[in-house]
Each structure stands twice: as structure tokens, then as C-alpha cells.
Design a protein around this motif. Structure first.
Motif, PDB file in Angstrom:
ATOM      1  N   ASN A  45       0.790  -1.298  -0.200  1.00 25.22           N
ATOM      2  CA  ASN A  45      -0.056   0.138  -0.037  1.00 25.22           C
ATOM      3  C   ASN A  45       1.303   1.039   0.401  1.00 25.22           C
ATOM      4  O   ASN A  45       0.586   1.956   0.773  1.00 25.22           O
ATOM      5  N   ALA A  94      -8.778   1.378   9.553  1.00 23.75           N
ATOM      6  CA  ALA A  94      -7.879   2.841   8.775  1.00 23.75           C
ATOM      7  C   ALA A  94      -6.259   2.083   9.452  1.00 23.75           C
ATOM      8  O   ALA A  94      -5.485   3.080   8.574  1.00 23.75           O
ATOM      9  N   ASP A  95      -6.143   0.843   9.859  1.00 19.43           N
ATOM     10  CA  ASP A  95      -4.503   0.097   9.476  1.00 19.43           C
ATOM     11  C   ASP A  95      -4.386  -0.247   8.237  1.00 19.43           C
ATOM     12  O   ASP A  95      -3.288  -1.298   7.813  1.00 19.43           O
ATOM     13  N   ARG A  96      -5.472  -0.692   7.427  1.00 22.06           N
ATOM     14  CA  ARG A  96      -5.237  -1.294   6.197  1.00 22.06           C
ATOM     15  C   ARG A  96      -5.596  -0.709   4.977  1.00 22.06           C
ATOM     16  O   ARG A  96      -6.025   0.161   4.878  1.00 22.06           O
ATOM     17  N   THR A 138      -7.527   1.299   1.470  1.00 20.74           N
ATOM     18  CA  THR A 138      -8.761   1.396   1.343  1.00 20.74           C
ATOM     19  C   THR A 138      -9.634   0.862   0.723  1.00 20.74           C
ATOM     20  O   THR A 138      -8.906  -0.154  -0.203  1.00 20.74           O
ATOM     21  N   ASP A 167       1.141   8.195   6.819  1.00 21.50           N
ATOM     22  CA  ASP A 167      -0.040   7.930   7.708  1.00 21.50           C
ATOM     23  C   ASP A 167       0.469   6.949   8.768  1.00 21.50           C
ATOM     24  O   ASP A 167       1.264   6.019   8.292  1.00 21.50           O
ATOM     25  N   ARG A 173      -1.251   3.721   9.178  1.00 22.50           N
ATOM     26  CA  ARG A 173      -1.685   2.715   7.836  1.00 22.50           C
ATOM     27  C   ARG A 173      -0.879   2.132   7.428  1.00 22.50           C
ATOM     28  O   ARG A 173       0.351   2.395   5.988  1.00 22.50           O
ATOM     29  N   TYR A 174      -1.167   0.452   7.072  1.00 24.47           N
ATOM     30  CA  TYR A 174       0.040  -0.362   5.668  1.00 24.47           C
ATOM     31  C   TYR A 174       0.261   0.077   5.197  1.00 24.47           C
ATOM     32  O   TYR A 174       0.146   0.704   3.885  1.00 24.47           O
ATOM     33  N   ARG A 232       0.178  -1.717  15.395  1.00 26.75           N
ATOM     34  CA  ARG A 232      -0.884  -2.117  14.465  1.00 26.75           C
ATOM     35  C   ARG A 232      -1.031  -3.188  13.806  1.00 26.75           C
ATOM     36  O   ARG A 232       0.238  -3.847  13.820  1.00 26.75           O
TER      37      ARG A 232
END
Length: 448
Positions: free
Chosen positions: A185, A215-217, A219, A366, A369-370, A424
């Protein structure tokens, strides 16, 4: 940022015991899953990093890890990025075997019979892992014929990259999907992905959200594009040369690991009485191409190259620091990389204890996020090794301490906030535990 304090001897023994527990729990009998819930199959570059750590627990099990993976190698030489466990229900992970259809769509490329795999690849860390596993216990390795059996498979894997994945014709291996460089990502893929029409949300079900916070992955929009690309590659029967590739990128981290593993193949060849010169020649040619095509002096690091547009992608990602692993970089480039990793964009030793996956000052940063900011333990293991290679020993020592402290405190998290260390993704992650075991082996207190 307060530098992490080195753990005391008792704490290090506890950390080692805990990392062993993670790897034992995630062992399936022939390989190790990255995580028991989120990733219930075997992943290619995960297994390479896991084997590097496993050698300190069981050299034979570490050898088995790689042997199992290469048992699923395709006839064209590719090592698939996922080897599926048939005992796992199809709905436990997506894309599942019925999406990839390796037995039918991959038949022309020589997908193995009786083993379901994906058709994509991941970074070629495997020869490095094989050499490190052999070095740790050469007697067991030689007795089992480990290198002798794996060497032709590793050579075929590198030949696949050289023959089928040099899509731009300049010597570097290209990736054809964001899942292939492993940093799925990364903001580096945003511009190339923007040209991809996403698959309809109704056409797939995201099993990852059942085990990880949204929120960690990635979209849903990005995931739809991933699915579209993977389905297109499958429908073209996993052909590389002569096939259209709507996403084609030369990634510096992927190629750095390719170079390091080519050097490892030279060492393996020597140990077997084979000629190491072809491997050294390829490593030199790859290094030259890496510098000529992906080095950006203004950025002070390597950048990804979008083959579709013929331009460098301006995003600063940790993938552009992984060439610190490559031996023999020009002095000016190595020095610039050391300045960049400790500078404002990555903040190592000043604002961060671990190297983030993306530019701290970048517009897409971020911390949750991943691959868009969090720190990953396998990458920091590699950066620690690169720092030490180029003489930045105090920085390498501090990074080693930070990896050990953060891994233990986060419950062996998949990834963490690079500033706070907050966990995370999932926990009890195998390559995190493997990185800890390997770093403990060179920490005097950790052997007590």
C-alpha cells in the motif's frame, strides 16, 4: 525522542523465549504462517525472513521452511508469493485459490500440479536466507544436501527475473502488481494505480478487515485496483514478456534484495564447487543499472521508476533506502543514503527510533495505515544490516536496540507507529519474532 534503553539480560532472555513461542505457534509442520488469523498460508518473502530467524532455533526447520516454499516453484522459475494450505477454508483469506486458478491459468507457465498458489512473486530474499541458514550450521546443511538441492531452484528463480521481468530492457527486474514488492500500500503506487479502473466492490470480499482495523489497512478503492490488476494478470495466463502490463514499476528495494541474493548465490556456488563468476557478474550489472536508473541525487535516495511513463516516482519510501544492503555502492551514494535515513524525511535517531516505511514529511504519510508510514521489523532488520555494512555502527546499534524493545513491547506486532511504537496490524507476527531472534544472536546479553 528518547533513545530506547538496552534491555537487561533477564529481559532479553524473556524476549527470546517469547519470540520462540511465536514461531513455534505459527509453525504448521512444513512452514510458518505469518500470522495465525490474518495470513493463514505461506508467504514467499515472509518465509525467507522467517528462515533467517529460525536458524537460531532449529537449522533443520529453517531449511524446511525454504524447501517447502520452493516445492511450489513454477517451471518458468517463478516463486509464487502465496502457497496455499488446502486445509484452510476458502473464505479465510482473499484472494483465495479459486481466484488465482494456478492449476489452469498457470498451466502454460508451469504452475505445480497438486499445489495451489498465487501467480505473483515477492522480493527475492531467498538465496540470502539460504546462505545464512547454511552458514549457521554447515554440517547439518551439508549432511542433508540442503544447498545442493536448493541451488538450481534459486538459480532458476533469478533467471526468471532476468529473462521474464526485465520489462524495460535495462537489466532491472520489474514488478507488475503492488503486492509483488511486498510494500503493498505504499504511496509510491498511487500514481501508477490511478490509471487502473477498480474492480466492483461486489466482486470480492475483504477477509483482512475481519482481523484488522480498517484504519490500518488499504482502502476499498485501492483494494479494488489490486483485484483488477491480479485478475487481469491471471486472465493473461500469467504471461510476462509481450503481454500488456498496466502496472509495471522498477522498485529499488526489490532489486537491492535481488542483488544481495545474487551475491549470496555466488557464495553458494563456491561452497558447492560451482562457478561463482556468473552470479558476481549479474550482481555487478544489476548494481550498475540500479544506480543509473533509480538513483536521484536531489532526493538523496533511490526512487521507483514507472515504466509506463518512463519517469521516476517522486515519493520517498523506505524501499529507496534498502540499497544500503548492496555491497560496493559508490561512496557518495552510500554517504547520501546515510544522511537521508537520519535526516528529516525518515528521522532515525532524532524523531523516530525505527525507520518509517514512508517519508515523515510526505503528503501521504499516515502513521497507522499499511506501508504508508508505520515501521516494519523486517525492513528495519535490513536497514540495520546496511547501516553496519557502511560503517554507521552507532546508528546500527541504536536501531538494533529499538527493534528489540519495540518488538517485545508491541507483542511482536506486524508493524508499529515509528514515533510511539504503538502496535498496528496483527500481533504475534512471525517475521517480527524472527528478526528478534536474529538480532539477539549478535547481542551478548541475549545469549546468556
Amino acid at each position: 525522542m528518547t533513545p530506547p534503553t538496552a534491555p537487561a539480560s533477564a529481559a532479553l532472555r524473556h524476549l527470546r523465549d517469547a519470540s520462540v513461542r511465536v514461531l513455534l505457534t505459527n509453525w504448521t509442520g512444513g512452514s510458518t504462517v505469518p500470522s495465525g488469523n490474518l495470513y493463514p498460508h505461506q508467504w514467499s518473502w515472509d518465509s525467507a525472513f522467517i528462515a533467517i530467524g529460525l536458524r537460531h532455533l532449529s537449522p533443520r526447520r529453517a531449511q524446511r521452511e525454504l524447501e517447502t516454499l520452493f516445492g511450489a516453484q513454477w517451471d518458468d522459475g517463478r516463486v509464487p508469493h502465496i502457497v496455499f494450505n488446502p486445509a484452510i477454508p476458502l473464505d479465510a483469506y482473499f484472494p483465495s485459490p479459486d481466484f488465482w486458478r494456478s492449476g489452469t491459468a498457470g498451466r502454460e507457465a508451469g504452475a505445480p500440479r497438486g499445489i495451489e498458489t498465487s501467480g505473483l512473486v515477492q522480493p527475492p530474499v531467498h538465496a540470502l536466507a539460504a546462505w545464512l541458514v547454511h552458514e549457521y550450521d554447515p554440517q547439518t546443511s551439508s549432511r542433508r544436501g540442503f544447498l545442493r538441492r536448493l541451488y538450481p531452484r534459486l538459480t532458476a528463480w533469478h533467471d526468471y527475473l532476468a529473462v521474464h521481468r526485465d520489462l524495460a530492457g535495462h537489466g532491472l527486474a520489474a514488478v507488475v502488481h503492488p503486492w509483488e514488492p511486498g510494500m503493498d500500500n505504499s504511496p509510491c503506487w498511487d500514481t501508477p494505480l490511478s490509471r487502473i479502473v477498480p474492480a466492483p466492490a461486489s466482486s470480492f470480499r475483504r477477509a483482512d478487515l475481519a482481523h484488522g482495523a480498517a484504519a490500518d489497512r488499504p482502502t476499498d478503492l485501492d483494494y479494488g485496483r489490486y483485484v483488477r490488476l491480479a485478475a487481469g494478470y491471471r486472465d493473461r495466463r500469467y504471461r510476462d514478456g509481450g503481454a500488456p502490463h498496466p502496472f509495471a514499476v522498477e522498485d529499488p528495494g526489490f532489486n537491492a534484495l535481488y542483488i544481495v541474493s545474487e551475491h549470496a548465490l555466488a557464495s553458494i556456488a563456491e561452497a558447492l564447487g560451482e562457478d561463482p563468476r556468473p552470479h558476481r557478474a549479474r550482481a555487478r550489472a544489476l548494481t550498475t543499472a540500479l544506480v543509473e536508473r533509480l538513483w536521484d541525487p536531489q532526493a538523496g535516495m533511490f526512487l521507483c521508476h514507472d515504466i509506463g511513463t518512463g519517469t521516476l516516482i517522486p515519493e520517498r519510501s523506505v524501499t529507496g533506502l534498502l540499497p544500503l544492503l548492496v555491497p560496493g555502492l559508490p561512496t557518495g551514494i552510500a554517504e547520501a543514503l546515510l544522511r537521508t535515513v537520519t535526516g528529516d524525511h525518515f528521522g532515525l535517531g532524532s524523531t523516530t527510533a525505527l525507520v518509517p516505511s514512508y517519508d515523515l514529511r510526505g503528503p501521504a504519510y499516515d502513521s497507522a495505515r499499511y506501508w504508508r508510514g508505520p515501521a516494519w521489523f523486517n525492513v528495519n532488520w535490513a536497514i540495520e544490516r546496511g547501516l553496519r555494512q557502511y560503517g554507521a555502527v552507532p546508528e546500527a546499534d541504536a536501531l538494533k536496540r529499538a527493534v528489540l524493545v519495540s518488538a517485545g513491547a508491541s507483542g511482536f506486532a506486524e508493524y508499529v507507529d515509528p514515533r510511539t511504537g504503538r502496535a498496528r496490524g496483527t500481533t504475534d507476527f512471525s517475521w517480527t519474532a524472527a528478526a528478534v531472534l536474529d538480532l539477539l544472536a549478535t547481542t551478548p546479553e541475549g545469549t546468556a
